[in-house]
Design an enzyme around this catalytic site. Structure first.
Site, mmCIF file in Angstrom:
data_model
loop_
_atom_site.group_PDB
_atom_site.id
_atom_site.type_symbol
_atom_site.label_atom_id
_atom_site.label_comp_id
_atom_site.label_asym_id
_atom_site.label_seq_id
_atom_site.Cartn_x
_atom_site.Cartn_y
_atom_site.Cartn_z
ATOM 1 N N LYS A 13 -3.778 24.176 -16.740
ATOM 2 C CA LYS A 13 -3.797 23.340 -17.958
ATOM 3 C C LYS A 13 -2.602 22.389 -17.997
ATOM 4 O O LYS A 13 -2.760 21.174 -18.048
ATOM 5 C CB LYS A 13 -3.746 24.212 -19.225
ATOM 6 C CG LYS A 13 -4.884 25.178 -19.394
ATOM 7 C CD LYS A 13 -4.763 25.965 -20.698
ATOM 8 C CE LYS A 13 -3.524 26.851 -20.793
ATOM 9 N NZ LYS A 13 -3.507 28.007 -19.897
ATOM 10 N N ARG A 88 -6.196 28.548 -29.441
ATOM 11 C CA ARG A 88 -6.310 29.764 -28.639
ATOM 12 C C ARG A 88 -6.998 30.881 -29.405
ATOM 13 O O ARG A 88 -7.252 31.950 -28.819
ATOM 14 C CB ARG A 88 -4.914 30.245 -28.248
ATOM 15 C CG ARG A 88 -4.423 29.741 -26.891
ATOM 16 C CD ARG A 88 -2.987 30.205 -26.698
ATOM 17 N NE ARG A 88 -2.637 30.470 -25.328
ATOM 18 C CZ ARG A 88 -1.962 29.605 -24.564
ATOM 19 N NH1 ARG A 88 -1.625 28.426 -25.004
ATOM 20 N NH2 ARG A 88 -1.633 29.941 -23.324
ATOM 21 N N ARG A 127 4.804 30.871 -9.420
ATOM 22 C CA ARG A 127 5.624 30.095 -10.367
ATOM 23 C C ARG A 127 6.833 30.914 -10.813
ATOM 24 O O ARG A 127 7.915 30.367 -11.006
ATOM 25 C CB ARG A 127 4.783 29.694 -11.596
ATOM 26 C CG ARG A 127 5.616 28.927 -12.615
ATOM 27 C CD ARG A 127 4.769 28.313 -13.710
ATOM 28 N NE ARG A 127 4.283 29.302 -14.646
ATOM 29 C CZ ARG A 127 3.450 29.039 -15.637
ATOM 30 N NH1 ARG A 127 2.986 27.819 -15.812
ATOM 31 N NH2 ARG A 127 3.038 29.989 -16.450
ATOM 32 N N ARG A 133 10.197 31.691 -15.363
ATOM 33 C CA ARG A 133 9.804 31.757 -16.774
ATOM 34 C C ARG A 133 9.779 33.217 -17.200
ATOM 35 O O ARG A 133 9.224 34.053 -16.479
ATOM 36 C CB ARG A 133 8.412 31.132 -16.935
ATOM 37 C CG ARG A 133 8.401 29.972 -17.905
ATOM 38 C CD ARG A 133 7.078 29.270 -17.894
ATOM 39 N NE ARG A 133 6.023 30.005 -18.593
ATOM 40 C CZ ARG A 133 4.859 29.466 -18.913
ATOM 41 N NH1 ARG A 133 4.595 28.207 -18.623
ATOM 42 N NH2 ARG A 133 3.939 30.178 -19.521
ATOM 43 N N ARG A 144 -1.127 38.811 -20.566
ATOM 44 C CA ARG A 144 -1.577 37.490 -21.043
ATOM 45 C C ARG A 144 -3.037 37.253 -20.688
ATOM 46 O O ARG A 144 -3.785 36.634 -21.446
ATOM 47 C CB ARG A 144 -0.685 36.384 -20.463
ATOM 48 C CG ARG A 144 0.657 36.284 -21.208
ATOM 49 C CD ARG A 144 1.729 35.607 -20.388
ATOM 50 N NE ARG A 144 1.388 34.270 -19.987
ATOM 51 C CZ ARG A 144 1.877 33.677 -18.886
ATOM 52 N NH1 ARG A 144 2.727 34.300 -18.104
ATOM 53 N NH2 ARG A 144 1.513 32.456 -18.585
HETATM 54 P P1 B4P Z 1 -0.816 26.187 -15.770
HETATM 55 O O1 B4P Z 1 -2.154 26.767 -16.070
HETATM 56 O O2 B4P Z 1 -0.687 24.720 -15.838
HETATM 57 O O3 B4P Z 1 0.155 26.979 -16.747
HETATM 58 P P2 B4P Z 1 0.470 26.715 -18.250
HETATM 59 O O4 B4P Z 1 -0.106 25.448 -18.750
HETATM 60 O O5 B4P Z 1 1.950 26.923 -18.380
HETATM 61 O O6 B4P Z 1 -0.339 27.818 -19.052
HETATM 62 P P3 B4P Z 1 0.067 29.183 -19.625
HETATM 63 O O7 B4P Z 1 -1.164 29.732 -20.278
HETATM 64 O O8 B4P Z 1 0.725 29.997 -18.565
HETATM 65 O O9 B4P Z 1 1.218 28.896 -20.705
HETATM 66 P P4 B4P Z 1 1.306 28.068 -22.064
HETATM 67 O O10 B4P Z 1 2.468 27.186 -21.939
HETATM 68 O O11 B4P Z 1 0.028 27.426 -22.471
HETATM 69 O O12 B4P Z 1 -0.317 26.485 -14.288
HETATM 70 C C1 B4P Z 1 0.253 27.633 -13.838
HETATM 71 C C2 B4P Z 1 0.733 27.550 -12.380
HETATM 72 O O13 B4P Z 1 -0.349 27.291 -11.477
HETATM 73 C C3 B4P Z 1 1.776 26.483 -12.085
HETATM 74 O O14 B4P Z 1 2.830 27.080 -11.376
HETATM 75 C C4 B4P Z 1 1.083 25.471 -11.190
HETATM 76 O O15 B4P Z 1 1.959 24.923 -10.231
HETATM 77 C C5 B4P Z 1 0.008 26.287 -10.518
HETATM 78 N N1 B4P Z 1 -1.170 25.464 -10.245
HETATM 79 C C6 B4P Z 1 -1.793 24.651 -11.116
HETATM 80 N N2 B4P Z 1 -2.847 24.030 -10.534
HETATM 81 C C7 B4P Z 1 -2.882 24.504 -9.238
HETATM 82 C C8 B4P Z 1 -3.761 24.266 -8.132
HETATM 83 N N3 B4P Z 1 -4.795 23.433 -8.200
HETATM 84 N N4 B4P Z 1 -3.508 24.946 -6.993
HETATM 85 C C9 B4P Z 1 -2.470 25.803 -6.889
HETATM 86 N N5 B4P Z 1 -1.601 26.064 -7.899
HETATM 87 C C10 B4P Z 1 -1.816 25.420 -9.066
HETATM 88 O O16 B4P Z 1 1.608 29.234 -23.137
HETATM 89 C C11 B4P Z 1 2.734 30.072 -23.040
HETATM 90 C C12 B4P Z 1 2.856 30.978 -24.256
HETATM 91 O O17 B4P Z 1 3.097 30.192 -25.436
HETATM 92 C C13 B4P Z 1 1.646 31.833 -24.626
HETATM 93 O O18 B4P Z 1 1.574 33.019 -23.852
HETATM 94 C C14 B4P Z 1 1.934 32.107 -26.123
HETATM 95 O O19 B4P Z 1 2.922 33.091 -26.293
HETATM 96 C C15 B4P Z 1 2.502 30.770 -26.589
HETATM 97 N N6 B4P Z 1 1.467 29.858 -27.099
HETATM 98 C C16 B4P Z 1 1.141 28.644 -26.560
HETATM 99 N N7 B4P Z 1 0.140 28.071 -27.251
HETATM 100 C C17 B4P Z 1 -0.192 28.940 -28.249
HETATM 101 C C18 B4P Z 1 -1.180 28.929 -29.275
HETATM 102 N N8 B4P Z 1 -2.049 27.909 -29.404
HETATM 103 N N9 B4P Z 1 -1.244 29.992 -30.115
HETATM 104 C C19 B4P Z 1 -0.387 31.017 -30.004
HETATM 105 N N10 B4P Z 1 0.563 31.102 -29.042
HETATM 106 C C20 B4P Z 1 0.656 30.082 -28.162
#
Ligand code: B4P
Length: 191
Positions: A13, A88, A127, A133, A144
């Site tokens: 994402k 979410r 990551r 992180r 998660r």
């Molecule tokens: P991503 O999937 O991009 O990770 P993210 O956006 O950080 O999502 P995540 O769910 O982990 O965290 P978020 O910030 O939304 O990629 C992950 C990894 O994969 C990266 O290292 C990337 O390099 C690798 N990758 C990506 N594409 C690739 C490909 N094609 N090939 C190989 N590798 C690849 O949320 C974090 C926390 O915030 C939640 O747990 C919660 O506590 C809180 N939060 C956020 N939004 C919330 C909400 N709406 N409600 C309540 N809590 C919330």
């Protein structure tokens, strides 16, 4: 263009959001990034959410919804946005619907990135080695995933029922996935 990008933790994402938002000339708004920057800067919000995020749990709905509404009120989001990581929960879906209704706006598409569960975990463990992180240790990652499956996965059915869901294969290189997303969104919204 008003878009959401959804998918399990590690689906890509945050990785894809910036490029896709730039492609459509709208801001990428990530609730995870907003929370992380507050934690980093030691703000009252950061202090409130730090332990919740470290445990891999969701920040309370009302708090998250207020932050998103405030962000969507900024002028740069007036003509469109890409929300990354929100909504979410069903409560957040309802809050977003209310916000959009009140402003006479509607979503154009909901992008869903699909990646095999074991690949997701491998990406996040990788990551963890690079970014350190605090919510990227294996136990928290698995928690998660469970929270995602229970609270967020069902939202996809809700958006599919509204005809908004654009499913995209999230396997392959970052560039391959970006190209696939743009093509799928363009064809879904008739560009
Ligand atoms: P991503 O999937 O991009 O990770 P993210 O956006 O950080 O999502 P995540 O769910 O982990 O965290 P978020 O910030 O939304 O990629 C992950 C990894 O994969 C990266 O290292 C990337 O390099 C690798 N990758 C990506 N594409 C690739 C490909 N094609 N090939 C190989 N590798 C690849 O949320 C974090 C926390 O915030 C939640 O747990 C919660 O506590 C809180 N939060 C956020 N939004 C919330 C909400 N709406 N409600 C309540 N809590 C919330």
């Amino acid at each position: 263009m008003r878009l959401l990008i959804m998918g399990a933790p590690g689906a890509g994402k945050g990785t894809q959001a910036v490029g896709i938002a730039a492609h459509y000339g709208v801001p990428a708004i990530s609730t995870g990034d907003i929370f992380r920057s507050n934690v980093k800067n030691g703000t009252p919000l950061g202090k409130q959410v730090d332990a919740i995020m470290k445990a891999g749990n969701y920040v309370p709905d009302e708090l998250t919804e207020q932050i998103v509404a405030d962000r969507l009120d900024h002028p740069d989001a007036g003509a469109g946005f890409l929300l990354d990581g929100f909504p979410r929960t069903m409560h957040q879906v309802d809050a977003l619907d209310d916000y959009l209704d009140k402003h006479g706006k509607a979503l154009d598409a909901v992008i869903c990135l699909d990646v095999e569960p074991e690949d997701l975990i491998a990406r996040l463990i990788k990551r963890a080695e690079i970014e350190k992180r605090p919510d990227d240790n294996e136990e928290t990652i698995r928690h998660r995933m469970d929270v995602y499956l229970e609270s967020t996965r069902p939202l996809l059915d809700a958006y599919e029922g509204r005809g908004l869901l654009v499913k995209v294969d999230g396997n392959g290189s970052v560039e391959e996935v970006s190209t696939r997303i743009a093509a799928a969104v363009d064809s879904a919204v008739g560009h």
